[in-house]
Design an enzyme around this catalytic site. Structure first.
Site, PDB file in Angstrom:
ATOM      1  N   SER A 100      40.850  60.568  95.439  1.00 29.40           N
ATOM      2  CA  SER A 100      41.406  60.711  94.049  1.00 29.40           C
ATOM      3  C   SER A 100      40.745  59.859  92.901  1.00 29.40           C
ATOM      4  O   SER A 100      40.179  58.594  93.253  1.00 29.40           O
ATOM      5  CB  SER A 100      43.063  60.244  94.034  1.00 29.40           C
ATOM      6  OG  SER A 100      43.651  60.239  92.855  1.00 29.40           O
ATOM      7  N   TYR A 120      49.559  54.525  97.217  1.00 31.28           N
ATOM      8  CA  TYR A 120      48.891  55.618  97.145  1.00 31.28           C
ATOM      9  C   TYR A 120      47.489  55.461  96.873  1.00 31.28           C
ATOM     10  O   TYR A 120      46.616  55.681  97.413  1.00 31.28           O
ATOM     11  CB  TYR A 120      49.530  56.886  96.371  1.00 31.28           C
ATOM     12  CG  TYR A 120      48.576  58.125  96.203  1.00 31.28           C
ATOM     13  CD1 TYR A 120      48.593  58.951  97.075  1.00 31.28           C
ATOM     14  CD2 TYR A 120      47.791  58.279  94.941  1.00 31.28           C
ATOM     15  CE1 TYR A 120      47.957  60.088  96.995  1.00 31.28           C
ATOM     16  CE2 TYR A 120      47.120  59.223  94.903  1.00 31.28           C
ATOM     17  CZ  TYR A 120      47.033  60.303  95.699  1.00 31.28           C
ATOM     18  OH  TYR A 120      46.251  61.468  95.533  1.00 31.28           O
TER      19      TYR A 120
HETATM   20  P1  NAD Z   1      49.648  69.724  98.281  1.00 29.49           P
HETATM   21  O1  NAD Z   1      51.104  68.898  98.245  1.00 29.49           O
HETATM   22  O2  NAD Z   1      49.744  70.828  98.080  1.00 29.49           O
HETATM   23  O3  NAD Z   1      48.794  69.452  99.423  1.00 29.49           O
HETATM   24  C1  NAD Z   1      49.216  68.082 100.474  1.00 29.49           C
HETATM   25  C2  NAD Z   1      49.545  68.641 101.711  1.00 29.49           C
HETATM   26  O4  NAD Z   1      49.492  67.510 102.882  1.00 29.49           O
HETATM   27  C3  NAD Z   1      50.759  69.140 101.899  1.00 29.49           C
HETATM   28  O5  NAD Z   1      50.923  70.861 101.763  1.00 29.49           O
HETATM   29  C4  NAD Z   1      51.192  68.936 103.238  1.00 29.49           C
HETATM   30  O6  NAD Z   1      50.830  70.019 104.116  1.00 29.49           O
HETATM   31  C5  NAD Z   1      50.233  67.773 103.741  1.00 29.49           C
HETATM   32  N1  NAD Z   1      50.882  66.690 104.174  1.00 29.49           N
HETATM   33  C6  NAD Z   1      51.618  65.519 103.822  1.00 29.49           C
HETATM   34  N2  NAD Z   1      52.158  64.915 104.607  1.00 29.49           N
HETATM   35  C7  NAD Z   1      51.809  65.389 105.801  1.00 29.49           C
HETATM   36  C8  NAD Z   1      52.189  64.987 107.087  1.00 29.49           C
HETATM   37  N3  NAD Z   1      52.987  63.942 107.368  1.00 29.49           N
HETATM   38  N4  NAD Z   1      51.682  65.878 108.233  1.00 29.49           N
HETATM   39  C9  NAD Z   1      50.908  67.097 107.933  1.00 29.49           C
HETATM   40  N5  NAD Z   1      50.694  67.462 106.647  1.00 29.49           N
HETATM   41  C10 NAD Z   1      51.049  66.588 105.807  1.00 29.49           C
HETATM   42  O7  NAD Z   1      48.985  68.607  97.060  1.00 29.49           O
HETATM   43  P2  NAD Z   1      47.649  68.612  96.671  1.00 29.49           P
HETATM   44  O8  NAD Z   1      47.781  67.831  95.370  1.00 29.49           O
HETATM   45  O9  NAD Z   1      46.746  69.787  96.884  1.00 29.49           O
HETATM   46  O10 NAD Z   1      47.088  67.453  97.677  1.00 29.49           O
HETATM   47  C11 NAD Z   1      45.664  67.573  98.556  1.00 29.49           C
HETATM   48  C12 NAD Z   1      45.009  66.383  98.636  1.00 29.49           C
HETATM   49  O11 NAD Z   1      44.602  66.037  97.209  1.00 29.49           O
HETATM   50  C13 NAD Z   1      45.731  65.086  98.845  1.00 29.49           C
HETATM   51  O12 NAD Z   1      45.123  64.088  99.569  1.00 29.49           O
HETATM   52  C14 NAD Z   1      45.981  64.503  97.597  1.00 29.49           C
HETATM   53  O13 NAD Z   1      46.061  62.967  97.591  1.00 29.49           O
HETATM   54  C15 NAD Z   1      44.681  64.634  96.729  1.00 29.49           C
HETATM   55  N6  NAD Z   1      44.732  64.670  95.314  1.00 29.49           N
HETATM   56  C16 NAD Z   1      45.641  65.190  94.584  1.00 29.49           C
HETATM   57  C17 NAD Z   1      45.668  65.275  93.119  1.00 29.49           C
HETATM   58  C18 NAD Z   1      46.839  65.884  92.288  1.00 29.49           C
HETATM   59  O14 NAD Z   1      46.706  65.788  91.086  1.00 29.49           O
HETATM   60  N7  NAD Z   1      47.280  67.252  92.677  1.00 29.49           N
HETATM   61  C19 NAD Z   1      44.842  64.293  92.414  1.00 29.49           C
HETATM   62  C20 NAD Z   1      43.868  63.417  93.451  1.00 29.49           C
HETATM   63  C21 NAD Z   1      43.947  63.797  94.607  1.00 29.49           C
END
Ligand code: NAD
Ligand code: MG
Length: 298
Positions: free
Chosen positions: A190, A203
């Site tokens: 991120s 985080y």
């Molecule tokens: P999202 O909620 O759609 O996806 C995250 C997924 O993580 C969840 O769907 C869930 O299945 C999984 N997860 C969480 N805790 C878990 C657990 N204990 N066991 C199994 N699975 C688990 O959100 P996203 O934004 O697509 O996130 C995906 C990645 O992108 C993450 O690593 C997040 O930190 C990163 N990210 C997101 C953003 C943003 O703005 N959305 C920005 C930077 C990084």
């Protein structure tokens, strides 16, 4: 023909029709309940055989960025195993259908990645079902904003590290027994890794850890012909943000601080993962691809 990821558009105006209103979802949240719906490329991603015959495991692939990556990988010709929490079955089944509609095998692996036996076991299940694994995407993540360090519980600190860092370690270690030369590992970091927000202390710390883990491991695995890279998203419209990743009242302006002036959509992340997973990136390892709306990075 509908516009695909190759269409040239003004990037400041793209997705101007998707609003990000104030809302809150319990638990890890669902794409099914997201208002308004995010674009994960269901209608637009066009594959051209860039991952023909590959076998991928993607964690957190029921929704958001992971779902967009799963759709893209399948349309590029890969079989795709998806890991997600049991409470996310509704989202997961939609992605399973989309993988199958692309003519590829899908494997649904519900479970909790903070449990080391599950985090390791998903690799064995993928190998059993697909006959191997050559792409691992550690993408699952937990993000809960807390304004004051005094209110950041030991339990949350532990869960954020277990989900974002330990699970990546457990799953990667299990995969190493199976990854052959030419395989690739991609970890989702991120912008928070180097530009941390004051309310995301736990985080942001895990995301900096993911970067260091990936750069160290990239050097260790390079002689074995296995590449390790990172994708570092900026603000992307996913249930992570509506389920406590941000204060609800911050959502209407979500992403507006970026130079491009808007939130990104999961579909805009998928090509970065496809590039790093494919043979096109054969001389790229230990690298971070920032997909963040133009925010400067170190
Ligand atoms: P999202 O909620 O759609 O996806 C995250 C997924 O993580 C969840 O769907 C869930 O299945 C999984 N997860 C969480 N805790 C878990 C657990 N204990 N066991 C199994 N699975 C688990 O959100 P996203 O934004 O697509 O996130 C995906 C990645 O992108 C993450 O690593 C997040 O930190 C990163 N990210 C997101 C953003 C943003 O703005 N959305 C920005 C930077 C990084
Ligand atoms: Mg989800």
């Amino acid at each position: 023909m509908a516009a695909d990821q190759y269409a040239f558009e003004d990037p400041t105006k793209k997705y101007a029709d998707i609003d990000t209103p104030e809302q809150y979802q319990e638990g890890s949240g669902l794409d099914a309940d997201l208002v308004e719906k995010a674009d994960r490329g269901e209608k637009s991603y066009r594959g051209t055989g860039r991952l023909e015959g590959r076998k991928a495991l993607i964690t957190g692939a029921d929704s958001g960025i992971g779902a967009a990556v799963a759709i893209a990988f399948a349309r590029e010709g890969a079989d795709v195993a998806i890991s997600y929490l049991p409470e996310e079955e509704e989202d997961a089944q939609e992605i399973v259908s989309l993988i199958q509609e692309a003519g590829r095998k899908a494997l649904a692996l519900p479970g909790d990645l903070t449990d080391s036996s599950y985090a390791k076991g998903i690799v064995e299940r993928t190998v059993e079902e697909f006959g191997g694994i050559d792409i691992l995407v550690n993408n699952a993540g937990k993000q809960q904003y807390v304004n004051d360090l005094a209110d950041l519980s030991d339990a949350q600190f532990d869960e954020t590290f277990k989900t974002n860092v330990y699970a990546m370690f457990w799953t990667t270690k299990a995969a190493l027994a199976h990854l052959k030369p030419g395989s690739t590992i991609i970890n989702t970091s991120s912008i928070q890794a180097y530009s941390p927000s004051e309310h995301l202390v736990d985080y942001a710390t895990t995301k900096a850890s993911i970067n260091a883990f990936s750069k160290a491991l990239a050097q260790q695995l390079a002689p074995k012909g296995i590449r390790v890279n990172v994708v570092a998203p900026g603000p992307i419209w996913t249930p992570l943000q509506t389920a406590g990743g941000q204060p609800s009242e911050a959502l209407p302006e979500f992403g507006e601080q970026t130079p491009l002036g808007r939130a990104g959509q999961p579909a805009e992340l998928a090509p970065a993962y496809v590039f790093l997973a494919s043979g096109e990136s054969s001389y790229v390892s230990g690298e971070t691809l920032n997909v963040n709306g133009g925010m400067p990075t170190p």
